[in-house]
Structures are given as structure tokens and as C-alpha cells.
Design an enzyme around this catalytic site. Structure first.
Site, PDB file in Angstrom:
ATOM      1  N   CYS A  48      -2.133   4.408  10.853  1.00  0.00           N
ATOM      2  CA  CYS A  48      -1.905   5.656  11.600  1.00  0.00           C
ATOM      3  C   CYS A  48      -3.155   5.963  12.429  1.00  0.00           C
ATOM      4  CB  CYS A  48      -1.534   6.811  10.677  1.00  0.00           C
ATOM      5  SG  CYS A  48      -2.718   7.142   9.362  1.00  0.00           S
ATOM      6  N   GLY A 103       5.493   6.529  -1.512  1.00  0.00           N
ATOM      7  CA  GLY A 103       6.745   5.808  -1.294  1.00  0.00           C
ATOM      8  C   GLY A 103       7.664   6.261  -0.192  1.00  0.00           C
ATOM      9  N   GLY A 104       7.171   7.024   0.779  1.00  0.00           N
ATOM     10  CA  GLY A 104       8.049   7.446   1.864  1.00  0.00           C
ATOM     11  C   GLY A 104       8.674   6.276   2.604  1.00  0.00           C
ATOM     12  N   LYS A 105       7.867   5.283   2.916  1.00  0.00           N
ATOM     13  CA  LYS A 105       8.391   4.120   3.645  1.00  0.00           C
ATOM     14  C   LYS A 105       9.253   3.244   2.738  1.00  0.00           C
ATOM     15  CE  LYS A 105       4.600   4.227   6.929  1.00  0.00           C
ATOM     16  NZ  LYS A 105       3.922   5.403   6.287  1.00  0.00           N
ATOM     17  N   ASP A 139      -5.198 -10.361 -10.125  1.00  0.00           N
ATOM     18  CA  ASP A 139      -4.038 -10.985 -10.775  1.00  0.00           C
ATOM     19  C   ASP A 139      -2.735 -10.321 -10.366  1.00  0.00           C
ATOM     20  OD1 ASP A 139      -5.674 -12.764 -12.031  1.00  0.00           O
ATOM     21  OD2 ASP A 139      -5.755 -11.677 -13.936  1.00  0.00           O
ATOM     22  N   CYS A 151       0.885  -1.176   0.000  1.00  0.00           N
ATOM     23  CA  CYS A 151       0.000   0.000   0.000  1.00  0.00           C
ATOM     24  C   CYS A 151       0.915   1.215   0.000  1.00  0.00           C
ATOM     25  CB  CYS A 151      -0.912   0.002   1.214  1.00  0.00           C
ATOM     26  SG  CYS A 151      -1.940  -1.472   1.410  1.00  0.00           S
ATOM     27  N   ASP A 153       0.778  -1.121   5.074  1.00  0.00           N
ATOM     28  CA  ASP A 153       0.473   0.131   5.776  1.00  0.00           C
ATOM     29  C   ASP A 153      -0.888   0.582   5.239  1.00  0.00           C
ATOM     30  OD1 ASP A 153       0.557   2.451   7.223  1.00  0.00           O
ATOM     31  OD2 ASP A 153       1.916   3.485   5.859  1.00  0.00           O
ATOM     32  N   ASP A 196       0.330  -0.101  -5.453  1.00  0.00           N
ATOM     33  CA  ASP A 196      -0.732   0.798  -5.012  1.00  0.00           C
ATOM     34  C   ASP A 196      -1.827   0.791  -6.063  1.00  0.00           C
ATOM     35  OD1 ASP A 196      -0.876   2.974  -2.642  1.00  0.00           O
ATOM     36  OD2 ASP A 196      -2.048   3.675  -4.356  1.00  0.00           O
TER      37      ASP A 196
END
Length: 225
Positions: free
Chosen positions: A189, A71-73, A121, A67, A136, A91
Site C-alpha cells: 500500500c 484476513g480481509g484479502k 520451518d 502476510c 501483501d 502471519d
């Protein structure tokens, strides 16, 4: 980095609880700085950075951030992996993945690949491949009300029920991507047990091939059960 930022007129301080983090003395538009555009740092909540460490990704392994958003993590995970191995960022929104690719390029991260989730798929194609899987998931956002105070007025019982149902669906469908013996981290969060501990217990009751290694709760303020 602290010295470089100081030379650019930005004062920061450190906290021993977050050894990889520099905190801003005051709000600044960091995207205007040369150091930011050279990819020397990224902007992320300190609590969010704990999620990547909790996953504990190892160099030269295969990680799926399912998720991933912008793309910070994933970028932090790439740093923890010493820019070796491979990260697949998934995503449902292509525009977020496009932004992630720009950020990865700026940060000179070579190991991130992105893929939009169009249907089931996209998930089954990666079945049992990930050494580590990060989920996340979308949530109520009750843990970041300080940053988004209107959450207090937007959140309804129906909206919460809907997001809890979505979290269950993601856990059920996406968990197939982690290989036997691999690591799955589920994160939100939110401060609500219904979105965190209760979801984990539900998942474990449905999937006996998974077991709980560790839980961690990061509170934005005082907490009473």
C-alpha cells in the site's frame, strides 16, 4: 445487499470501476448492523479488493496468503474461489490470525486454515505447494496517508530502508512456497517505486525461474514519475 443496507438506514452507491463494491454515502459503524453480523459483507478499501482480483485465484486450487493479518484479502479470495479449494493464511502475529478465524466463521467461509510463522520451518513445510501465493508485504503506508496522516511525520529514511530490506527478505524466503507454473503476486500500500517496481525488478534479477506477467499501480491521487 444494497436494499438490505438501505432498510437498516445505510445509503450506498456504486462505481462501475469496482463492480463488486458498495461505497458508503457517509461513515457508519457497520459492525452494529445485523447484516454485518450475519456475514453478508466485509469492509475493505476498494483498492485492496483489486489485489485479490489481480491474483485471480481459481476454484478448487490451493492458495497461500503469506502476510495475511486479520484476513480481509483471504476472505475476498475465498469468495472468488466460490468457497472451494483451500486457503492457508500465514502471519507472524497469532492475534491477527485469531481475528481472521472469527471473521471467516461469521462469513461462513470453510476453506481458510491459519498458521503462525514461528520460524523458517513454517515456510519450508509448504515449499512448492501453492498454486497462487499472495505477498501483501509490510510497507511505508504512503498510499494510505489520507487514512493515516501521521505517516507523513513518522516516515524517515532509516525506517524506509528497514522496510525495503524486510520486503526483500520476505520475497526471498516466502517465494519458495509457490509451485512451478504457479502465480506470485507481490503487493504493497505504498506509492514509492523503491517498494514496488524496483523490488520486483530486483527479485527477477535474482530468480530467473520467475517472469513478470503483469504490473498494476492503483494511485490514490495524481501521479508524476
Amino acid at each position: 445487499l444494497k436494499k438490505i443496507l438501505q432498510n437498516e438506514g445505510v445509503d450506498t452507491f456504486e462505481d462501475h470501476s469496482f463492480p463488486d463494491v458498495l461505497f458508503l454515502e457517509k461513515r457508519v459503524n457497520l459492525k452494529l448492523l445485523d447484516s454485518f453480523n450475519q456475514g453478508l459483507f466485509e469492509v475493505q478499501d476498494a483498492g485492496s479488493q483489486e489485489i485479490g482480483k489481480f491474483l485471480n485465484p481459481q476454484p478448487k486450487t490451493y492458495v497461500i496468503d503469506a502476510c495475511s493479518g486479520a484476513g480481509g484479502k483471504a476472505l475476498q479470495i475465498a469468495a472468488l474461489m466460490e468457497n472451494t479449494g483451500s486457503i492457508l493464511s500465514l502471519d507472524i502475529y497469532q492475534r491477527k490470525l485469531d481475528e481472521q478465524e472469527k471473521r471467516a466463521k461469521r462469513n461462513k467461509v470453510r476453506i481458510i486454515n491459519t498458521e503462525a510463522i514461528l520460524n523458517e520451518d513454517n515456510i519450508l513445510r509448504h515449499k512448492a505447494k501453492a498454486d497462487s501465493l499472495l505477498l501483501d508485504v509490510p510497507c511505508s503506508g504512503t498510499g494510505v496517508i489520507r487514512r493515516e496522516p501521521d505517516t507523513k511525520w513518522k516516515l524517515t529514511r532509516d525506517a524506509l530502508d528497514e522496510v525495503i530490506s524486510l520486503q526483500k527478505e520476505i520475497l526471498e524466503n516466502y517465494s519458495v512456497m509457490v509451485k512451478s507454473g504457479g502465480t506470485l503476486v507481490y503487493a504493497t500500500c505504498s506509492i514509492l517505486k523503491s517498494e514496488n517496481e524496483n523490488q520486483v525488478q530486483w527479485f527477477l534479477s535474482e530468480h530467473f525461474d520467475f517472469s513478470l506477467d503483469e504490473e498494476k499501480r492503483i494511485q490514490p491521487g495524481p501521479y508524476s514519475d
